[in-house]
Design an enzyme around this catalytic site. Structure first.
Site, PDB file in Angstrom:
ATOM      1  N   VAL A  12      12.851 -68.378 -14.054  1.00  0.00           N
ATOM      2  CA  VAL A  12      12.701 -67.342 -15.087  1.00  0.00           C
ATOM      3  C   VAL A  12      13.268 -67.844 -16.422  1.00  0.00           C
ATOM      4  O   VAL A  12      12.646 -67.677 -17.479  1.00  0.00           O
ATOM      5  CB  VAL A  12      13.385 -66.022 -14.655  1.00  0.00           C
ATOM      6  CG1 VAL A  12      13.293 -64.978 -15.755  1.00  0.00           C
ATOM      7  CG2 VAL A  12      12.757 -65.489 -13.370  1.00  0.00           C
ATOM      8  N   ALA A  31       9.761 -59.072 -34.024  1.00  0.00           N
ATOM      9  CA  ALA A  31      11.222 -58.951 -34.102  1.00  0.00           C
ATOM     10  C   ALA A  31      11.696 -58.851 -35.549  1.00  0.00           C
ATOM     11  O   ALA A  31      12.799 -58.395 -35.822  1.00  0.00           O
ATOM     12  CB  ALA A  31      11.877 -60.151 -33.422  1.00  0.00           C
ATOM     13  N   GLU A 122      15.268 -54.770 -18.511  1.00  0.00           N
ATOM     14  CA  GLU A 122      13.902 -54.397 -18.119  1.00  0.00           C
ATOM     15  C   GLU A 122      13.399 -55.206 -16.920  1.00  0.00           C
ATOM     16  O   GLU A 122      12.722 -54.679 -16.032  1.00  0.00           O
ATOM     17  CB  GLU A 122      12.953 -54.593 -19.316  1.00  0.00           C
ATOM     18  CG  GLU A 122      11.509 -54.217 -19.067  1.00  0.00           C
ATOM     19  CD  GLU A 122      11.347 -52.742 -18.704  1.00  0.00           C
ATOM     20  OE1 GLU A 122      11.522 -51.899 -19.577  1.00  0.00           O
ATOM     21  OE2 GLU A 122      11.045 -52.450 -17.519  1.00  0.00           O
ATOM     22  N   VAL A 125      13.757 -54.478 -12.667  1.00  0.00           N
ATOM     23  CA  VAL A 125      12.920 -53.640 -11.790  1.00  0.00           C
ATOM     24  C   VAL A 125      11.454 -53.961 -12.037  1.00  0.00           C
ATOM     25  O   VAL A 125      10.963 -53.850 -13.157  1.00  0.00           O
ATOM     26  CB  VAL A 125      13.153 -52.138 -12.054  1.00  0.00           C
ATOM     27  CG1 VAL A 125      12.287 -51.292 -11.134  1.00  0.00           C
ATOM     28  CG2 VAL A 125      14.618 -51.777 -11.881  1.00  0.00           C
ATOM     29  N   GLY A 127       9.709 -56.647 -12.236  1.00  0.00           N
ATOM     30  CA  GLY A 127       9.377 -57.813 -13.069  1.00  0.00           C
ATOM     31  C   GLY A 127       8.735 -57.489 -14.395  1.00  0.00           C
ATOM     32  O   GLY A 127       9.385 -56.987 -15.318  1.00  0.00           O
ATOM     33  N   ILE A 129       6.492 -55.240 -15.253  1.00  0.00           N
ATOM     34  CA  ILE A 129       6.073 -53.866 -15.576  1.00  0.00           C
ATOM     35  C   ILE A 129       7.162 -53.203 -16.429  1.00  0.00           C
ATOM     36  O   ILE A 129       8.324 -53.178 -16.008  1.00  0.00           O
ATOM     37  CB  ILE A 129       5.880 -53.017 -14.288  1.00  0.00           C
ATOM     38  CG1 ILE A 129       4.910 -53.697 -13.323  1.00  0.00           C
ATOM     39  CG2 ILE A 129       5.400 -51.617 -14.647  1.00  0.00           C
ATOM     40  CD1 ILE A 129       4.749 -52.931 -11.998  1.00  0.00           C
ATOM     41  N   GLY A 180       6.861 -68.565  -3.119  1.00  0.00           N
ATOM     42  CA  GLY A 180       7.949 -68.327  -4.082  1.00  0.00           C
ATOM     43  C   GLY A 180       8.162 -66.867  -4.431  1.00  0.00           C
ATOM     44  O   GLY A 180       8.835 -66.553  -5.402  1.00  0.00           O
ATOM     45  N   LYS A 198      16.438 -51.820  -6.908  1.00  0.00           N
ATOM     46  CA  LYS A 198      15.565 -51.390  -8.010  1.00  0.00           C
ATOM     47  C   LYS A 198      15.507 -49.855  -8.069  1.00  0.00           C
ATOM     48  O   LYS A 198      15.560 -49.255  -9.142  1.00  0.00           O
ATOM     49  CB  LYS A 198      14.176 -51.988  -7.817  1.00  0.00           C
ATOM     50  CG  LYS A 198      14.183 -53.521  -7.933  1.00  0.00           C
ATOM     51  CD  LYS A 198      12.896 -54.134  -7.409  1.00  0.00           C
ATOM     52  CE  LYS A 198      12.931 -55.647  -7.479  1.00  0.00           C
ATOM     53  NZ  LYS A 198      11.853 -56.305  -6.752  1.00  0.00           N
ATOM     54  N   GLY A 295       7.687 -63.520 -10.307  1.00  0.00           N
ATOM     55  CA  GLY A 295       7.070 -64.686 -10.941  1.00  0.00           C
ATOM     56  C   GLY A 295       7.751 -64.975 -12.268  1.00  0.00           C
ATOM     57  O   GLY A 295       8.209 -64.064 -12.961  1.00  0.00           O
TER      58      GLY A 295
HETATM   59  N1  HSE Z   1      11.654 -60.828  -4.152  1.00  0.00           N
HETATM   60  C1  HSE Z   1      11.218 -59.906  -5.138  1.00  0.00           C
HETATM   61  C2  HSE Z   1       9.865 -59.372  -4.734  1.00  0.00           C
HETATM   62  C3  HSE Z   1      11.151 -60.605  -6.482  1.00  0.00           C
HETATM   63  O1  HSE Z   1       9.296 -59.873  -3.772  1.00  0.00           O
HETATM   64  O2  HSE Z   1       9.378 -58.446  -5.353  1.00  0.00           O
HETATM   65  C4  HSE Z   1      11.236 -59.694  -7.638  1.00  0.00           C
HETATM   66  O3  HSE Z   1      12.357 -58.913  -7.642  1.00  0.00           O
END
Ligand code: HSE
Length: 419
Positions: A12, A31, A122, A125, A127, A129, A180, A198, A295
């Protein structure tokens, strides 16, 4: 110019640095200033990440750097990042994190510390969204009636493959690890803990509820088998791991578990690694948020949005979206009081009188059967696949205890709640 320090330049963190470069034109315009990564903290200094930023293996190089305005925490874990983030806030640096475990345990202490300093999260929770933004800002006029969603991509990917392709649980878990999606310890995903972290964050924004993971009902998908999936298909359900926050009078129920959900519901149609969250507000009605929950680039998209927001406005929104209690009397509903419809799979010896004895226990516990199927599982045993009318969690738990000790019951019954 705003200068950023990234603590944890992994997947990330690398994406954050890359997006700030690739999209510098729109980012700077939005910004109102240029944003650059000044330095990053890594564990292994010998690995070349090709990012052209100064790397160090000492967190203090960032925390003590007076030129860094925003600290991006992407270390993972709870205790170490908590100390790091506290130090950053105390030294007046804004913080952006994607760390849901840190927030699941320490969000209220952090909100207190971050009173005058921006603290954004942000990416913690779902990713990519913008669900925190939606709840905290877009829906801020509403009492939130419920939040229900697919908050773990790994479980959703696994359930989708098990349902659509009949793939076995272990095979698909291995595949999602290779792709992954899974956490370093996959029991975090399949055991429901990742989704619970989350859910707790969202529930704080929606209700101001201060619960910890230990306080709520958390179950995973480990016990779901092809028998359950066949039952679900036969009765028009999908099986999903859902996080649910629901207001009922002055109580809020918070739970994460596998659910049978009618195939025609929007959430039931969200397949693969995607996340989807439905939020019902008393004024707006139902809103739905869909997108990639994991991701590098998707998660970094949310991190960078927070950086842009801080660069734009400094500090404006309270971290959890409120400064004083919102609905003063709200309390967490005890798990035992939850009401739901239930599905049970009971493996029994296939002999005379078994069904009558099982249904007697249902009756004794005030539980009414809605549908029942019997499927042979070997020459002399069968699976009873039973769904109930609405019942109380404590009654179901008592009933399971009574059933599992019967001599003709071969294993602990598997229960899945129906929503
Ligand atoms: N392991 C988490 C998932 C990654 O599968 O959603 C994101 O928090």
């Amino acid at each position: 110019m705003i200068k950023v320090g990234i603590i944890g330049v992994g997947t990330v963190g690398t994406s954050v640095a890359q997006i700030l470069k690739d999209n510098a034109d729109v980012i700077s315009a939005r910004a109102g200033t240029d944003i650059v990564v000044k330095s990053g903290v890594v564990k292994n200094l010998n690995k070349d990440r090709g990012l052209g930023i100064v790397l160090t293996d000492n967190v203090d190089d960032i925390l003590n750097d007076s030129k860094i305005d925003i600290v991006v925490e992407l270390m993972g874990g709870v205790d170490e990042p908590f100390e790091v983030v506290k130090k950053a806030l105390k030294s007046g640096k804004a913080v952006v994190t994607a760390n849901k475990a840190l927030l699941a345990y320490h969000r209220y202490e952090l909100a207190e510390l971050a009173k005058d300093i921006a603290f954004e999260y942000e990416a913690s929770v779902a990713g990519g969204i913008p669900i925190i933004n939606a709840l905290r800002d877009g829906l801020s006029a509403n009492h939130i009636e419920s939040i229900m969603g697919i908050m773990n991509g790994t479980c959703n990917y696994m359930m989708t493959k098990m349902t659509n392709e009949g793939v076995a649980y272990d095979t698909i878990l291995k595949e999602s690890q290779e792709l992954g999606y899974a956490e370093a310890d996959p029991s975090f995903d399949v055991g429901g803990y990742d989704a619970a972290h989350k859910l707790l964050i969202l529930a704080s924004i929606a209700y101001g509820i201060d619960a910890k993971p230990e306080d709520i009902l958390i179950e995973g998908i480990e016990n779901v088998t092809q028998d359950d999936i066949a039952f679900a298909k036969e009765f028009g359900y999908a099986i999903k791991l859902l996080g649910i926050a629901k207001k009922d009078g002055n109580e809020v129920e918070l739970r994460v578990h596998a659910c049978l959900i009618k195939q025609e519901e929007m959430i039931a149609k969200i397949d693969g690694v995607m996340n989807g969250i439905s939020v019902i507000g008393d004024k707006v009605g139902e809103t739905l948020y869909y997108g990639p929950g994991a991701g590098g680039d998707a998660t970094a998209s949310a991190v960078v949005a927070n950086i842009i927001d801080i660069a734009r406005s400094g500090k404006s929104t309270p971290m959890l979206g409120f400064d004083k209690p919102m609905e003063a009397n709200l309390t967490l509903k005890p798990t035992a009081d939850i009401k739901s419809k239930y599905y049970l799979r009971v493996n029994v010896s296939d002999k005379a009188g078994v069904l009558a004895k099982i249904t007697k226990i249902f009756e004794d516990n005030n539980i009414s059967v809605e549908t029942m199927l019997q499927r042979p599982s070997s020459e002399d045993s069968a699976n009873l696949l039973i769904s109930t009318h609405t019942a109380i969690e404590s009654d179901i738990q008592n009933m399971i205890k009574e059933i599992e000790v019967l001599d003709f019951v071969n294993s602990t019954p598997v229960m899945i709640r129906i929503v």
